[in-house]
Scaffold this motif. Structure first.
Motif, PDB file in Angstrom:
ATOM      1  N   ASN A 157       3.176  20.597  -7.763  1.00 51.37           N
ATOM      2  CA  ASN A 157       2.481  19.917  -8.848  1.00 51.37           C
ATOM      3  C   ASN A 157       1.923  18.553  -8.455  1.00 51.37           C
ATOM      4  O   ASN A 157       1.062  18.028  -9.172  1.00 51.37           O
ATOM      5  N   SER A 158       2.415  17.938  -7.372  1.00 48.11           N
ATOM      6  CA  SER A 158       2.083  16.543  -7.066  1.00 48.11           C
ATOM      7  C   SER A 158       1.549  16.412  -5.649  1.00 48.11           C
ATOM      8  O   SER A 158       1.959  17.145  -4.728  1.00 48.11           O
ATOM      9  N   TRP A 159       0.612  15.428  -5.504  1.00 48.67           N
ATOM     10  CA  TRP A 159       0.087  15.014  -4.194  1.00 48.67           C
ATOM     11  C   TRP A 159       0.141  13.502  -4.119  1.00 48.67           C
ATOM     12  O   TRP A 159       0.127  12.808  -5.151  1.00 48.67           O
ATOM     13  N   TYR A 160       0.163  12.975  -2.861  1.00 49.46           N
ATOM     14  CA  TYR A 160       0.162  11.532  -2.638  1.00 49.46           C
ATOM     15  C   TYR A 160      -1.267  11.055  -2.367  1.00 49.46           C
ATOM     16  O   TYR A 160      -2.016  11.670  -1.598  1.00 49.46           O
ATOM     17  N   LEU A 161      -1.635   9.916  -2.976  1.00 53.59           N
ATOM     18  CA  LEU A 161      -2.919   9.252  -2.735  1.00 53.59           C
ATOM     19  C   LEU A 161      -2.641   7.949  -2.011  1.00 53.59           C
ATOM     20  O   LEU A 161      -1.880   7.102  -2.513  1.00 53.59           O
ATOM     21  N   SER A 162      -3.277   7.739  -0.850  1.00 57.88           N
ATOM     22  CA  SER A 162      -3.048   6.526  -0.051  1.00 57.88           C
ATOM     23  C   SER A 162      -4.351   6.153   0.645  1.00 57.88           C
ATOM     24  O   SER A 162      -5.213   6.998   0.913  1.00 57.88           O
ATOM     25  N   PRO A 163      -4.537   4.832   0.956  1.00 59.56           N
ATOM     26  CA  PRO A 163      -5.768   4.383   1.625  1.00 59.56           C
ATOM     27  C   PRO A 163      -5.734   4.731   3.107  1.00 59.56           C
ATOM     28  O   PRO A 163      -4.679   4.843   3.723  1.00 59.56           O
ATOM     29  N   LYS A 164      -6.944   4.895   3.658  1.00 61.65           N
ATOM     30  CA  LYS A 164      -7.096   5.107   5.092  1.00 61.65           C
ATOM     31  C   LYS A 164      -7.378   3.760   5.749  1.00 61.65           C
ATOM     32  O   LYS A 164      -8.460   3.187   5.568  1.00 61.65           O
ATOM     33  N   GLY A 165      -6.440   3.231   6.450  1.00 64.23           N
ATOM     34  CA  GLY A 165      -6.637   1.953   7.138  1.00 64.23           C
ATOM     35  C   GLY A 165      -6.591   0.789   6.164  1.00 64.23           C
ATOM     36  O   GLY A 165      -6.055   0.865   5.056  1.00 64.23           O
ATOM     37  N   ASP A 166      -7.196  -0.372   6.622  1.00 66.84           N
ATOM     38  CA  ASP A 166      -7.173  -1.625   5.875  1.00 66.84           C
ATOM     39  C   ASP A 166      -8.475  -1.753   5.105  1.00 66.84           C
ATOM     40  O   ASP A 166      -9.496  -2.242   5.630  1.00 66.84           O
ATOM     41  N   ILE A 167      -8.467  -1.296   3.881  1.00 68.48           N
ATOM     42  CA  ILE A 167      -9.675  -1.375   3.057  1.00 68.48           C
ATOM     43  C   ILE A 167      -9.583  -2.605   2.171  1.00 68.48           C
ATOM     44  O   ILE A 167      -8.503  -3.134   1.925  1.00 68.48           O
ATOM     45  N   PRO A 168     -10.718  -3.128   1.698  1.00 63.88           N
ATOM     46  CA  PRO A 168     -10.711  -4.361   0.897  1.00 63.88           C
ATOM     47  C   PRO A 168      -9.971  -4.158  -0.422  1.00 63.88           C
ATOM     48  O   PRO A 168      -9.860  -3.056  -0.935  1.00 63.88           O
ATOM     49  N   TYR A 169      -9.476  -5.301  -0.955  1.00 67.91           N
ATOM     50  CA  TYR A 169      -8.864  -5.290  -2.274  1.00 67.91           C
ATOM     51  C   TYR A 169      -9.927  -5.080  -3.323  1.00 67.91           C
ATOM     52  O   TYR A 169     -11.086  -5.502  -3.177  1.00 67.91           O
ATOM     53  N   GLY A 170      -9.567  -4.451  -4.387  1.00 62.49           N
ATOM     54  CA  GLY A 170     -10.498  -4.233  -5.473  1.00 62.49           C
ATOM     55  C   GLY A 170     -10.087  -3.041  -6.304  1.00 62.49           C
ATOM     56  O   GLY A 170      -9.024  -2.444  -6.110  1.00 62.49           O
ATOM     57  N   ILE A 171     -10.941  -2.690  -7.248  1.00 59.06           N
ATOM     58  CA  ILE A 171     -10.693  -1.568  -8.146  1.00 59.06           C
ATOM     59  C   ILE A 171     -11.539  -0.398  -7.687  1.00 59.06           C
ATOM     60  O   ILE A 171     -12.762  -0.528  -7.531  1.00 59.06           O
ATOM     61  N   ARG A 202       0.822  -1.209   0.000  1.00 58.82           N
ATOM     62  CA  ARG A 202       0.000   0.000   0.000  1.00 58.82           C
ATOM     63  C   ARG A 202       0.868   1.276   0.000  1.00 58.82           C
ATOM     64  O   ARG A 202       0.659   2.207   0.769  1.00 58.82           O
ATOM     65  N   LYS A 203       1.830   1.226  -0.845  1.00 60.00           N
ATOM     66  CA  LYS A 203       2.709   2.398  -0.998  1.00 60.00           C
ATOM     67  C   LYS A 203       1.924   3.532  -1.646  1.00 60.00           C
ATOM     68  O   LYS A 203       1.212   3.326  -2.620  1.00 60.00           O
ATOM     69  N   PRO A 204       2.019   4.773  -1.137  1.00 61.98           N
ATOM     70  CA  PRO A 204       1.231   5.886  -1.682  1.00 61.98           C
ATOM     71  C   PRO A 204       1.526   6.115  -3.159  1.00 61.98           C
ATOM     72  O   PRO A 204       2.642   5.925  -3.637  1.00 61.98           O
ATOM     73  N   ILE A 205       0.490   6.536  -3.857  1.00 60.38           N
ATOM     74  CA  ILE A 205       0.591   6.841  -5.283  1.00 60.38           C
ATOM     75  C   ILE A 205       0.792   8.356  -5.433  1.00 60.38           C
ATOM     76  O   ILE A 205       0.104   9.152  -4.803  1.00 60.38           O
ATOM     77  N   CYS A 206       1.745   8.724  -6.308  1.00 62.86           N
ATOM     78  CA  CYS A 206       2.035  10.145  -6.546  1.00 62.86           C
ATOM     79  C   CYS A 206       1.256  10.608  -7.760  1.00 62.86           C
ATOM     80  O   CYS A 206       1.490  10.146  -8.886  1.00 62.86           O
ATOM     81  N   LEU A 207       0.302  11.511  -7.534  1.00 60.85           N
ATOM     82  CA  LEU A 207      -0.494  12.084  -8.616  1.00 60.85           C
ATOM     83  C   LEU A 207       0.137  13.417  -9.031  1.00 60.85           C
ATOM     84  O   LEU A 207       0.410  14.272  -8.195  1.00 60.85           O
ATOM     85  N   THR A 208       0.339  13.579 -10.346  1.00 57.30           N
ATOM     86  CA  THR A 208       0.961  14.800 -10.883  1.00 57.30           C
ATOM     87  C   THR A 208       0.025  15.418 -11.907  1.00 57.30           C
ATOM     88  O   THR A 208      -0.491  14.713 -12.787  1.00 57.30           O
ATOM     89  N   ALA A 209      -0.188  16.723 -11.794  1.00 54.97           N
ATOM     90  CA  ALA A 209      -1.086  17.443 -12.694  1.00 54.97           C
ATOM     91  C   ALA A 209      -0.305  18.425 -13.550  1.00 54.97           C
ATOM     92  O   ALA A 209       0.792  18.858 -13.179  1.00 54.97           O
ATOM     93  N   GLN A 210      -0.887  18.762 -14.697  1.00 53.42           N
ATOM     94  CA  GLN A 210      -0.306  19.746 -15.612  1.00 53.42           C
ATOM     95  C   GLN A 210      -1.372  20.751 -16.003  1.00 53.42           C
ATOM     96  O   GLN A 210      -2.567  20.431 -16.039  1.00 53.42           O
ATOM     97  N   ASP A 211      -0.877  21.974 -16.306  1.00 57.04           N
ATOM     98  CA  ASP A 211      -1.774  23.045 -16.714  1.00 57.04           C
ATOM     99  C   ASP A 211      -1.120  23.792 -17.874  1.00 57.04           C
ATOM    100  O   ASP A 211       0.058  24.149 -17.804  1.00 57.04           O
ATOM    101  N   GLY A 212      -1.867  23.986 -18.971  1.00 55.94           N
ATOM    102  CA  GLY A 212      -1.310  24.658 -20.139  1.00 55.94           C
ATOM    103  C   GLY A 212      -1.096  26.138 -19.956  1.00 55.94           C
ATOM    104  O   GLY A 212      -0.471  26.777 -20.804  1.00 55.94           O
ATOM    105  N   ASP A 213      -1.601  26.711 -18.868  1.00 56.10           N
ATOM    106  CA  ASP A 213      -1.434  28.142 -18.640  1.00 56.10           C
ATOM    107  C   ASP A 213      -0.074  28.436 -18.027  1.00 56.10           C
ATOM    108  O   ASP A 213       0.630  27.543 -17.544  1.00 56.10           O
ATOM    109  N   GLU A 214       0.308  29.724 -18.070  1.00 53.47           N
ATOM    110  CA  GLU A 214       1.543  30.164 -17.467  1.00 53.47           C
ATOM    111  C   GLU A 214       1.256  30.772 -16.101  1.00 53.47           C
ATOM    112  O   GLU A 214       0.098  30.995 -15.731  1.00 53.47           O
ATOM    113  N   ALA A 215       2.309  31.002 -15.353  1.00 54.14           N
ATOM    114  CA  ALA A 215       2.152  31.618 -14.031  1.00 54.14           C
ATOM    115  C   ALA A 215       1.537  33.008 -14.212  1.00 54.14           C
ATOM    116  O   ALA A 215       1.813  33.698 -15.201  1.00 54.14           O
TER     117      ALA A 215
END
Length: 871
Positions: free
Chosen positions: A610-624, A570-583
């Motif tokens: 640009n990135s956040w971590y996604l991880s489960p809270k506690g022991d959740i069931p396996y599945g999609i 259950r290693k956290p997943i790193c979500l990365t976003a992009q935006d076509g606009d400039e600062a």
């Protein structure tokens, strides 16, 4: 020096030298009278490199020589380059005869009487003698004249048998006479060979060589080698600086008073304080005056005298001319001819000459010391003026390079300075030079000019995607004379960026297109547009509008990857976003889970902008899980994304390929490859069970006892290296192999196993007396197993572990540490302990045989591990 038999007075006559057979280097062979053959000889050379000829006619060897039987010959070449006359003298070297000493015998007479020979001393004749002539020089006489009638004759240069020659000898008396005066410079000496003969031609004596030397008379005045000597010296040179050297020569006899010269300066032009001096012996001229000023005296002319007889008044003298030019140095600063200038120029005129200024410089014209370099010192802060130098006239040319505005300033005052190209070289003890300056007043003339935009370049920023017709600014011009914008109309010339238009009366600027930085020509983000302003008189002014497209917040942020597999770690997943606009309309991003149910099961934690971590809270069931995630950019624009996470019971993500699970309560769907893997696994398991059953059956049928039954199920742990087995002295094999079936612990006199159960209880208390072997423990109830010698690991461990624990307990109770010598070993601490544990004799059979590591193997080794454990 060897005897000279004959000398040359005519071209191509031969000269013979008698020399030894061996000659060393730098040996004088003889002397030739070169001036008698060619007095004006300027070039003297030898045809044989083994000989060299000096100017006085002396012939020397250049290297060691050995004469052969034949005579050595070479030629002396004389050339007069100016008159183009060439003459040759042939020289022959003949080996002189060696006198062979006679062997002395007893009969020979020791002493032999010989007649003495008279040899006259060299005669001297004064050069340019006044006579009277014929002038008797010397008399030669033979010793045999009293016995014979002797006639005298002579040969040599200038000898003749009658008075017509330079010298002659009287036939009867032997007197030598000179017939006229002789010039020493032409004939420095003579050698006459005298002969004494009887009337019938008999020569009672050998020829006599007589030398006549011409004594020098100071009859030649010195002369300078050049008609005019020219030298140069920089001005302001210090006294003692060498200017040059004059050279004079004298044809009289060298190294006498007749050729000892003295120099002196007779006169100087101009006749002012003497500026130079000459060394009396060497003729070197040097600076005498402390300050030579080229601007006062550009050159000096000196009359130099050279006098022989060491400068005595009665010596002969000559004079030569020396011209000394004073070279210019930059010791004068340029100065303006006038210090106030005025000029006029119309406003807005560019690149026009408005004034010429001139300077006076006393240094030499055309030299770097007089070349003027002008500069504007004050009044040119806006760089509207420029001044250069006219190389032909050395004048300064003042030009306007940027248009002047009458309404801003009606006149300008400039201060101009001047210097030289070369640095200043001042005379000693002179004052420092100051820079010359002048002022120039420039009057600006008013001219009716067109409208002027203020500013001339206007920058207008427009946000992306603004609506058509959006007002973005106002650009107006004004009349410079009136200062207002009445009656001025505006327009944009065609052929430019079609982004904006301008109101022809008010100058208001509006967009005519939707400006987007992602479309065509707008990718550059800016465009320069020229605007015209036209007044009532038709005069035109121009200005520039720079339209810059400012990036807007038109793009939604999105997550680059939305499908992930999460395994059991259950290693956290790193979500990365992009935006076509400039600062400032892009990062940092903020992530949110919009579904409440999933938000209770999953969580998001920030990583960077640009990135956040996604991880489960506690022991959740396996599945999609399909998790809706919204990403908010820095401008507040929200992008909706769905992240699909397959939470799988796996070690690596590749194990979950082709397998999917739903949340609890859902159906399980298996793929084709998963079904085939299950079938193959079942077949492999069945094959392993059959193999194990076959091995166990074979063990029951064969009950023969081996020499060491314990080696089949015990791992020897006290082997330090392969090939050498070191046994612990406390563990010895039992006498019976099959009954006892293993190793015993040496305790007292009996060699049996004591199995400790609980505290202090042995197998005897359970059996009821006597000692019990491992076979009885295996069977339980006290019946020994005589039909097998194989025991499992757990049986062996249950038997030995309590006993070893008791031994360790005894080691702690013993003060003398007798037991510890056999069971407890001390080791130095070498860092963090390893999973292997102790290697002491008390723990080697327990620690080494532990098989707990089989539970931590990777999945691909599990099947093999299970098979080994079961076997």
């Amino acid at each position: 020096v060897f005897q000279v038999l004959s000398l040359c007075c005519e071209a191509c006559k031969k000269i013979i030298f008698h020399v030894p057979s061996q000659l060393e280097a730098d040996t004088l062979v003889g002397r030739v009278d070169l001036k008698e053959c060619l007095q004006s000889a300027e070039f003297i050379s030898s045809s044989d490199g083994n000989f060299k000829v000096l100017e006085d006619g002396s012939v020397y060897t250049t290297s060691a020589l050995s004469l052969s039987a034949e005579k050595k010959t070479f030629t002396i070449l004389l050339k007069d380059i100016q008159e183009q006359v060439q003459k040759k003298i042939h020289v022959s070297l003949v080996e002189e005869e060696k006198k062979t000493p006679k062997t002395r015998h007893a009969r020979d007479t020791v002493l032999k009487r010989t007649k003495r020979r008279w040899g006259p001393i060299p005669s001297v004749m004064i050069e340019n003698s006044l006579g009277p002539f014929p002038l008797q020089i010397q008399q030669v006489q033979s010793d045999t004249a009293q016995n014979y009638t002797i006639y005298y004759s002579a040969s040599g240069p200038g000898i003749d048998q009658d008075p017509k020659g330079l010298f002659y000898i009287e036939r009867e008396t032997g007197n030598i006479f000179a017939t006229r005066a002789v010039d020493r410079e032409q004939y420095p000496s003579f050698q006459i060979i005298c002969f004494a003969t009887t009337p019938d031609g008999y020569s009672p004596e050998v020829p006599l060589v007589h030398t006549i030397r011409i004594e020098d008379d100071n009859d030649n005045a010195p002369y300078f080698t050049q008609e005019l000597f020219e030298f140069c010296v920089p001005e302001n040179s210090r006294p003692g600086v060498v200017v040059g050297k004059v050279i004079a020569e004298d044809r009289d006899e060298p190294y006498t008073l007749h050729t000892t010269l003295k120099y002196r300066i007779v006169s100087q032009t101009p006749p002012i304080t003497p500026a130079f001096s000459v060394h009396g012996d060497t003729g070197v001229i040097s600076v005498l005056l402390p300050q030579l000023d080229r601007e006062l005296v550009p050159s000096y002319t000196l009359l130099v005298e050279a006098r022989d007889m060491a400068g005595q008044p009665f010596g002969l003298c000559t004079t030569g001319t020396v011209v000394i030019k004073i070279e210019d140095t930059n010791d004068n600063a340029p100065s303006f001819k006038q210090f106030q200038y005025e000029t006029r120029v119309e406003e807005n005129r560019v690149s026009v000459e408005i004034l010429r200024v001139s300077v006076v410089d006393l240094d030499e014209p055309g030299s770097p010391g007089s070349g003027a370099v002008y500069e504007i010192i004050r009044g040119n802060d806006d760089q509207a003026f420029e001044i250069t130098t006219d190389k032909n006239t050395n004048e300064g040319i003042l030009c306007v390079v940027k248009g002047l505005d009458y309404e801003t300033a009606k006149q300008r005052v400039l201060v101009i300075g001047v210097n030289n190209e070369a640095p200043y070289l001042l005379a000693p003890h002179s004052q420092q030079l100051s820079q010359s300056t002048c002022s120039v007043t420039v009057h600006v003339l008013d001219v009716d000019e067109g409208p002027v935009f203020k500013p001339c370049l206007l920058r207008l920023d427009v946000k992306e995607c603004e609506d058509i017709g959006t007002a973005i600014g106002r650009y107006v011009a004004e009349d410079p004379e009136t200062g207002n914008s009445e009656g001025i109309r505006y327009r944009i010339p065609p052929g430019q960026c079609n982004w904006i238009n301008i109101d022809d009366k008010s100058g208001e600027v509006r967009t005519v297109r939707v400006l987007d930085r992602d479309i065509g020509e707008m990718r550059r983000g800016q465009c320069n547009i020229t605007v015209l302003a036209i007044d009532r008189n038709g005069k035109t002014g121009t200005g520039t509008i720079q339209v810059c497209i400012v990036p807007g917040n038109k793009n939604f942020p999105r997550i680059t990857q939305t499908d992930y597999i999460m395994c059991r770690d259950r290693k956290p997943i790193c979500l990365t976003a992009q935006d076509g606009d400039e600062a400032p309309y892009s990062a940092p991003f903020v992530y949110r889970i919009t579904d409440r149910n999933l938000a209770s099961m999953w969580k998001l934690t920030p990583h960077d902008d640009n990135s956040w971590y996604l991880s489960p809270k506690g022991d959740i069931p396996y599945g999609i899980y399909e998790i809706p995630v919204s990403v908010i950019d820095n401008g507040g624009k929200i992008g909706e994304n769905t992240v699909r996470v397959n939470l799988c019971d796996c070690v690596t993500p590749t194990e979950c390929d082709g397998r999917t699970r739903q949340l609890s309560g859902g159906n399980v769907t298996l793929g084709l490859w998963a079904i085939l893997a299950m079938i193959l696994g079942s077949l492999l398991l069945l094959l392993i069970l059959i193999t194990i059953c076959g091995c166990c059956g074979a063990g029951v049928m064969h009950r023969q006892v081996t020499d060491d039954c314990a080696n089949h199920n015990l791992i020897i742990s006290n082997t330090e290296a392969p090939g050498e087995e070191v046994m612990d002295h406390n563990i010895i094999p039992l006498q019976n192999t099959c009954d006892q079936g293993g190793y015993g612990v040496k305790t007292g006199e009996q060699q049996t196993f004591e199995v400790v159960k609980g505290r202090g209880q042995t197998l005897e208390s359970v059996k009821g007396g006597g000692h019990q072997t491992l076979g009885s423990v295996k069977e339980g109830g006290g019946q020994p197993m005589m039909d097998t010698c194989r025991y499992s690991y757990s049986e062996w461990h249950n038997f030995t572990h309590p006993r070893l624990g008791e031994k360790v307990h005894l080691c702690r109770q013993d003060e003398e540490q007798k037991h510890s010598e056999d069971y407890l070993l001390s080791y130095n601490y070498e860092g963090k302990g390893s999973l292997a544990g102790s290697v002491g004799c008390c723990s080697d059979q327990h620690e080494e045989e532990a098989l707990d590591f089989l539970d931590q193997l990777e999945p691909k080794f599990r099947t093999l591990a299970e098979t080994c454990i079961k076997r």
